[in-house]
Design a protein around this motif. Structure first.
Motif, PDB file in Angstrom:
ATOM      1  N   ALA A  83       0.312   5.570   3.153  1.00 20.45           N
ATOM      2  CA  ALA A  83      -0.017   4.367   2.395  1.00 20.45           C
ATOM      3  C   ALA A  83       0.537   4.498   0.979  1.00 20.45           C
ATOM      4  O   ALA A  83      -0.172   4.827   0.032  1.00 20.45           O
ATOM      5  CB  ALA A  83      -1.524   4.152   2.376  1.00 20.45           C
TER       6      ALA A  83
ATOM      7  N   VAL B 297      -0.983   2.555  -2.201  1.00 23.06           N
ATOM      8  CA  VAL B 297      -2.275   3.106  -2.620  1.00 23.06           C
ATOM      9  C   VAL B 297      -2.075   4.429  -3.345  1.00 23.06           C
ATOM     10  O   VAL B 297      -2.660   4.688  -4.408  1.00 23.06           O
ATOM     11  CB  VAL B 297      -3.209   3.295  -1.409  1.00 23.06           C
TER      12      VAL B 297
ATOM     13  N   THR C  18      -5.843   8.362  -0.353  1.00 21.32           N
ATOM     14  CA  THR C  18      -5.463   7.839   0.956  1.00 21.32           C
ATOM     15  C   THR C  18      -4.919   8.961   1.837  1.00 21.32           C
ATOM     16  O   THR C  18      -4.602  10.045   1.354  1.00 21.32           O
ATOM     17  CB  THR C  18      -4.381   6.741   0.816  1.00 21.32           C
ATOM     18  N   ASP C  19      -4.809   8.696   3.134  1.00 17.83           N
ATOM     19  CA  ASP C  19      -4.247   9.676   4.061  1.00 17.83           C
ATOM     20  C   ASP C  19      -2.723   9.660   3.961  1.00 17.83           C
ATOM     21  O   ASP C  19      -2.090   8.609   4.118  1.00 17.83           O
ATOM     22  CB  ASP C  19      -4.657   9.357   5.502  1.00 17.83           C
TER      23      ASP C  19
END
Length: 285
Positions: free
Chosen positions: A29, A32, A105-106
């Motif tokens: 992401a 983000v 975020t991941d």
């Protein structure tokens, strides 16, 4: 001037503020992660300036700020009455910005490159291929770092670099558990590659070159003349011995030392074989 941000080709993020200049990339992401990176970056310089007098003193009192504590932890194993936490400020900043991104975020992969001091994030079998170049700019190949490796930091230091050096290494590249640890070790190993009192090496007090240096009047190298092959080998042996001690203490996972056409490596034999097999490397992220 406020912190500046721009998107570079390849969807990389460029952040700059005063002397700090970062190139950032990630898989996941991205929007983000980049917003989180910028939000944290806006506070970095102010945070460091608040404790700058302490950070420029030899390692002793533990600082308060989050980045300053990263610097303190990485510098502490090298404390010798002269070394200050500033030895690893670039690596610590890279780490902190990367941590903000990962917390937000991941991400499968991410990196923050602070002038060659690089913090890495790798998960789920992801790999980074890092281009390696000799001090004269000749590409040597690539080193692959996988998510299974313990390496999450890369740093390069030396007498030809942007910082003052007590040693004569053209370049020292270090792989370590974190960017701040790699940064501190690279600086110390660059200092260890040396020939004290050699007539071809010119030194001056650090504070005669920079008023704001944390090295005080320590003699820093300003010129290295042409050395004999024997002298070069001896200087590199000094660095290799220091690297061996760091490896035994689990401070580094590998290093390459370069001086006037010669080199020494420690913990990189398999990786260096891979480098030699790749004649046309390019920096990948």
């Amino acid at each position: 001037m406020n912190a500046q941000a721009a998107i570079l080709p390849g969807d990389r993020l460029h952040l700059s503020h005063g002397p700090i200049d970062l190139i950032i990339g990630c898989d996941g992401a991205r929007d983000v992660a980049y917003r989180a990176a910028y939000a944290r970056f806006e506070t970095v310089l102010t945070e460091l300036m608040a404790e700058l007098p302490l950070l420029r003193r030899p390692v002793s009192t533990k600082p308060v700020g989050k980045i300053a504590r990263r610097m303190y932890r990485a510098a502490l194993p090298h404390a010798d009455g002269l070394t200050t936490p500033m030895i690893c400020v670039a690596g610590a900043v890279a780490e902190e910005i990367l941590a903000a991104m990962v917390d937000a975020t991941d991400l499968t992969r991410a990196y923050v490159n602070n002038g060659g001091d690089i913090a890495l994030h790798l998960t789920h079998g992801a790999t980074f291929k890092i281009a390696v170049a000799s001090p004269d700019g000749h590409n040597l190949g690539t080193v692959a770092i996988t998510s299974a490796d313990p390496i999450r930091g890369i740093a390069t230091s030396g007498q030809r670099g942007r910082s003052l050096s007590l040693g004569i290494a053209d370049a020292v590249t270090v792989l370590a558990r974190s960017a701040s640890m790699a940064d501190a070790a690279a600086t110390r190993l660059g200092n260890a590659v040396d020939l004290p009192n050699h007539p071809a090496i010119k030194r001056v007090p650090a504070n005669s070159l920079r008023d704001d240096t944390d090295l005080g009047s320590a003699p820093v190298v300003t010129h290295v003349g042409r050395l004999s092959q024997t002298d070069v080998a001896q200087a590199l042996e000094h660095g290799e011995a220091a690297a061996s001690r760091m490896s035994t203490a689990h401070l580094i996972h590998g290093t390459a030392l370069f001086l006037q056409g010669q080199s020494r490596t420690l913990g990189l034999s398999e990786r260096m074989k891979q480098i030699q097999k790749d004649p046309h490397p390019c920096l990948t992220s």
